[in-house]
Each structure stands twice: as structure tokens, then as C-alpha cells.
Enzyme design. Structure first.
Site, short mmCIF file in Angstrom:
data_model
loop_
_atom_site.label_atom_id
_atom_site.label_comp_id
_atom_site.label_asym_id
_atom_site.label_seq_id
_atom_site.Cartn_x
_atom_site.Cartn_y
_atom_site.Cartn_z
N HIS A 107 12.98 17.98 -42.85
CA HIS A 107 12.07 18.06 -44.00
C HIS A 107 10.93 17.03 -43.91
CE1 HIS A 107 13.92 21.21 -46.32
NE2 HIS A 107 15.10 20.62 -46.22
N ASP A 163 18.85 15.81 -44.03
CA ASP A 163 19.45 17.13 -44.21
C ASP A 163 18.61 18.18 -43.48
OD1 ASP A 163 17.42 16.55 -46.13
OD2 ASP A 163 17.95 18.37 -47.22
N GLU A 164 19.27 19.29 -43.17
CA GLU A 164 18.60 20.49 -42.67
C GLU A 164 17.58 20.16 -41.56
OE1 GLU A 164 17.17 22.11 -46.40
OE2 GLU A 164 19.07 23.17 -46.73
N VAL A 165 18.07 19.53 -40.51
CA VAL A 165 17.21 19.19 -39.38
C VAL A 165 17.09 20.43 -38.49
CG1 VAL A 165 16.75 17.52 -37.54
CG2 VAL A 165 18.08 16.82 -39.55
#
Length: 492
Positions: A107, A163-165
Site C-alpha cells: 500500500h 499488509d497486502e504486499v
């Protein structure tokens, strides 16, 4: 509930017992969309405290006043350093623990979208994730952390995101190393997060990093333990679903315990978790999510791990490029119910009365939002008008222009385009059309005024463009066509 049996919420299993200890209750402010003016934060912080919050998770993104080479990251409406200090002071007045959140891996769109930093992308085409191999990537992250920590004094925690790499391991440098069996995606992730967390602890020994846990969930616990990440961070376990699987969460907690972690955090949601373009907050959905987290907290004593607190997330965008989801004032009733549920371990008549009194509601509808009872709390005028617009604007315009037999039969788009209309036909709908148009002009004007009091111009423009203009412009064009035909007929 005041609305009848169907709105009666289930109560947590703690009725009659002492509610589980949830630690800090942090309200998450997601500033990457619709950042409020400081004047609104000054109004809303006392309400947060009154409802049961004792901390703020402050996700700055591009609203932090980065300086030097990072100045390009600033939003045009970014807070000033003076503004940040005022926010911190305001938080201290209400005894809030302030935890800044800075993304350091995934992100990173608000950074990597800029040409000056685009060479630090993991994937050249996508600005989501940082390339962990480049020296300048770590220098960038360190500079961001330094600037945020310089203004936030006496911190106990800082949240480093992670998060959410997405696309990690798919960049050219990563693929080469993976193909040579020199690393894998888990190792890439752990190595970068450890480097970031180590930097925080080295430069600020009294500050402990927190990180989102989703990228840890599928890493084998032996590998996670060998990494010794437990010495560096506290994972924040997030799940925003109404039917959150308690056993699955407990299994994950046990894995973290086996990997050496001794402190964890939870993350629920009070808004911004039911759809990227969601405009109205379902109180019942988020209430159910918090009941499930209470069940997790009740089961926690069976493992030797400490719960530091829970962040009630209030996402404003799903990512930097997505549309706005529910505005903060629209989510306040859900936040109130959620905080009271966590504070008392249940939501009975007592908690309902407290929320109604706190927000100025005569009735509290868990399953639906009504415009008849707007409440009286900071931003309640936005809550009222947004609910009205979302529920009725498009519906009323569609019904008027698509179901009226005279409009459908004698005043179609083709008729209006060719100016081929018998003027007597307009008499059958002119009054209704003008009435609907006038009412919506007033309502939208009041909404705009309310939005401008709390938000910066770009937020006002975006929200109206997405939710008001499509229907209202259609209605305005219809009125204009009607006026042109009436004028031309009168001139004959």
C-alpha cells in the site's frame, strides 16, 4: 430495540459476567480519503472518549507534512506540523494513546505513484509495493519514519503497516533470487519487515512496532520462529467479517504464540469494510463483527499471550486509487454501538439508551438507516443528508422520469432532442417535476454546506460527483429541456 423485534441484536455471551479485557480501544482514522478538518476532530474526539475509546490509530498517508525530498508525497490539503501538534495535544486532553501508522512495504501507492520514487517499485508497472532489494527503498522508509517520529513525542507504539504486499516476489530482482533458490517470498517479506522494525527499535528504543498480520498467516510457524520477528513487532490480527471464525482466529493466535509472540492486537471495523463504494454503514454487520471479537477475547486466557488492545478500523478508501466509502459522520452510530459493545461485553437496553442519549437519537435502527431521526452529534447533518441522498435521490428521479406515462409516451429523450412535443403534455407532469427538482436542490445545497464545514473542497467535489451529480444532472437537464420547449411555444 425501539423498532421492534426484528432489530433486536444478539447479545454477547458475557451477560452477567465481567466483560473480557480488550486493552486499548483505538479509533482508526484513515486519512487517505476525506481527511477531516482539525475543527471537526476537535468536535469528535470528546465524543470518541465519551463512547469508550481511549486511543487513536492515525493513518496519515499523504496528509502528513513530509519535508525535503519527501515533500512531493504531501496532499494539497496536508496537515501542517502545527496541525499535527494540535491533534496530538487534543488527544492528550482526552487521555488518548496516539499510534501513528505509516505504510512501509505494501500500500505504498501514495509514494510510488510519483516519478521520483517509481524506480523503487517491486513491479515496474504497479505502484503497490516497495522493492525490498534497493538500498534507496530502506532509506525512503527510514526518512518517512524519522519525520513522523520527530513530531510524535513519547510514543509507545508505531504501526508499520506491511499488509497486502501484492506482487512481492514478481519483480525482476526477486524472481532471479527465487529462481536460484536463494530466497522465497516469505523470506523476502520477513527480511524487509525485520529491517524496518529494527530501525525503529534502534533509533527509538522505547517504541514498539505494530504490523498487520495477514502476510504472516501462511508462513510456517517454525520459519516464523526462526526469524525472531517476535522480538521486534506485535502483530495486529484483522478480520472485519460479521461471521468471523473464532476457532480460526484462535488457531492463528496459537501459531503466533508458538512462534514466540507474547503480545498481539486485534482489529475490527466500524465502517469501510462492506464494499469499496459503500455509502451507508450497516450497524448490524459491524456489531456482529465486534460480538465475534468478544468471543475471541473470552477464549484468549487459554493461551499465554497478552492482548494489547483492539483497533476499530474505519476505512475511508480501500486503497489510494479507490473511491470513497462511508464518510466518518455516517459511521458514527456504528462506532458508538461497537465501542459500547466492547466496553460492556454486550449491547442491552442499557447500552442502547446510552448510545441514543449520546447521539441524540429517539430510536436506534440497527438494520436500516432512517432520515426521520437524524440525531444530534458532530456531523449528524451529514449523516442525515447522505442517508437521504443515497436512499432516495436516484430512486425518485428514476421513478419520475421512467414511470410517468406522459413522459415515457410523449416526452422521451428523442422527443426532447427533436423538440417534437405537444405543449399540452407538459401540463401533466410539470408541477411534479418542478417540485422534485426544487426539493433536491435544497437538500443538496444543505448537504454541500454541511460537507464544506467538515471537509476540504476536493472531498466535497468527489462525493457530490459520485453520488449526487449523475441523478441531479439528469433531472436538471430534463427541466432545461422542458423550459426550452415551453419558451419556444410561448414565442410562437
Amino acid at each position: 430495540m425501539a423498532d421492534g423485534q426484528e432489530d433486536n441484536p444478539m447479545e454477547a455471551d458475557t451477560r452477567g459476567n465481567k466483560p473480557p479485557q480488550m486493552g486499548l480501544k483505538l479509533v482508526h482514522l484513515d486519512l487517505k480519503g476525506a481527511p477531516p478538518k482539525l475543527s471537526y476532530l476537535a468536535e469528535i474526539f470528546p465524543l470518541f472518549a465519551h463512547l469508550g475509546a481511549n486511543g487513536i490509530l492515525l493513518e496519515y498517508e499523504d496528509m502528513f507534512p513530509y519535508e525535503g525530498k519527501l515533500q512531493v508525497l504531501r496532499s494539497p490539503n496536508a496537515y501542517s506540523l502545527s496541525d499535527i501538534r494540535d491533534i496530538i495535544t487534543l488527544a492528550k486532553v482526552h487521555n488518548f494513546e496516539v499510534i501513528p501508522l505509516v505504510q512501509t512495504f505494501g500500500h505504498m501507492e501514495f509514494v510510488l505513484k510519483h516519478e521520483a520514487f517509481s524506480h523503487l517499485r517491486e513491479m515496474k508497472a504497479f505502484p503497490n509495493s516497495l522493492n525490498p532489494h534497493k538500498k534507496m527503498s530502506m532509506e525512503l522508509v527510514q526518512s518517512m519514519i524519522d519525520q513522523i517520529m520527530a513530531v510524535h513525542k513519547d510514543l509507545k507504539w508505531v504501526h508499520i503497516g506491511s499488509d497486502e504486499v501484492y506482487y512481492l516476489g514478481e519483480g525482476e530482482e526477486s524472481k532471479q533470487l527465487i529462481e536460484q533458490s536463494l530466497t522465497d517470498v516469505d523470506c523476502l517479506f520477513l527480511s524487509h519487515v525485520k529491517a524496518v522494525a529494527s530501525y525503529v527499535i534502534t533509533t527509538h528504543p522505547s517504541v514498539k512496532p505494530i504490523m498487520w498480520d495477514d502476510m504472516l498467516r501462511n508462513i510456517p510457524k517454525d520459519k516464523l520462529k526462526e526469524s525472531m520477528l517476535d522480538q521486534l513487532v506485535e502483530p495486529m490480527i484483522w478480520d472485519y467479517n460479521a461471521d468471523l471464525d473464532v476457532n480460526k482466529i484462535m488457531s492463528q493466535i496459537e501459531n503466533y504464540q508458538s512462534a514466540g509472540f507474547s503480545q498481539i492486537w486485534f482489529a475490527s471495523a466500524f465502517k469501510g469494510a462492506t464494499g469499496a463504494a459503500q455509502s451507508l454503514t450497516s450497524i448490524n454487520y459491524h456489531f456482529a463483527n465486534h460480538l465475534q471479537w468478544l468471543k475471541v477475547a473470552e477464549a484468549l486466557p487459554r493461551v499465554s499471550i497478552q492482548l494489547q488492545g483492539i483497533a476499530l478500523t474505519g476505512w475511508q478508501r480501500y486503497d489510494h486509487f479507490s473511491v470513497l466509502c462511508e464518510l466518518l459522520p455516517v459511521g458514527i452510530p456504528s462506532l458508538a454501538v461497537s465501542l459500547q459493545t466492547l466496553r460492556n461485553g454486550m449491547f442491552s437496553d442499557k447500552e442502547e439508551d446510552f448510545v441514543k442519549q449520546s447521539l441524540g437519537f429517539k430510536a436506534l435502527r440497527m438494520n436500516s438507516l432512517s432520515i426521520e431521526d437524524a440525531g444530534n452529534f458532530p456531523g449528524s447533518d451529514i449523516f442525515h443528508r447522505v442517508t437521504q441522498v443515497i436512499n432516495y435521490l436516484k430512486e425518485s428521479v428514476d421513478k419520475l422520469l421512467e414511470e410517468n406515462i406522459y413522459i415515457k409516451g410523449w416526452f422521451s429523450t428523442y422527443h426532447r432532442k427533436k423538440k417534437f412535443v405537444h405543449p399540452i403534455i407538459i401540463c401533466h407532469f410539470e408541477g411534479e417535476v418542478r417540485g422534485v427538482h426544487a426539493n433536491w436542490k435544497v437538500a443538496v445545497s444543505e448537504l454541500r454546506t454541511a460537507l464544506e464545514r467538515i471537509y476540504y473542497p476536493d472531498t466535497v467535489e468527489e462525493w457530490l460527483e459520485e453520488h449526487v451529480n449523475p441523478a441531479l444532472t439528469r433531472l436538471q437537464q430534463f427541466v432545461q429541456d422542458m423550459d426550452e420547449i415551453l419558451t419556444s411555444e410561448n414565442l410562437k
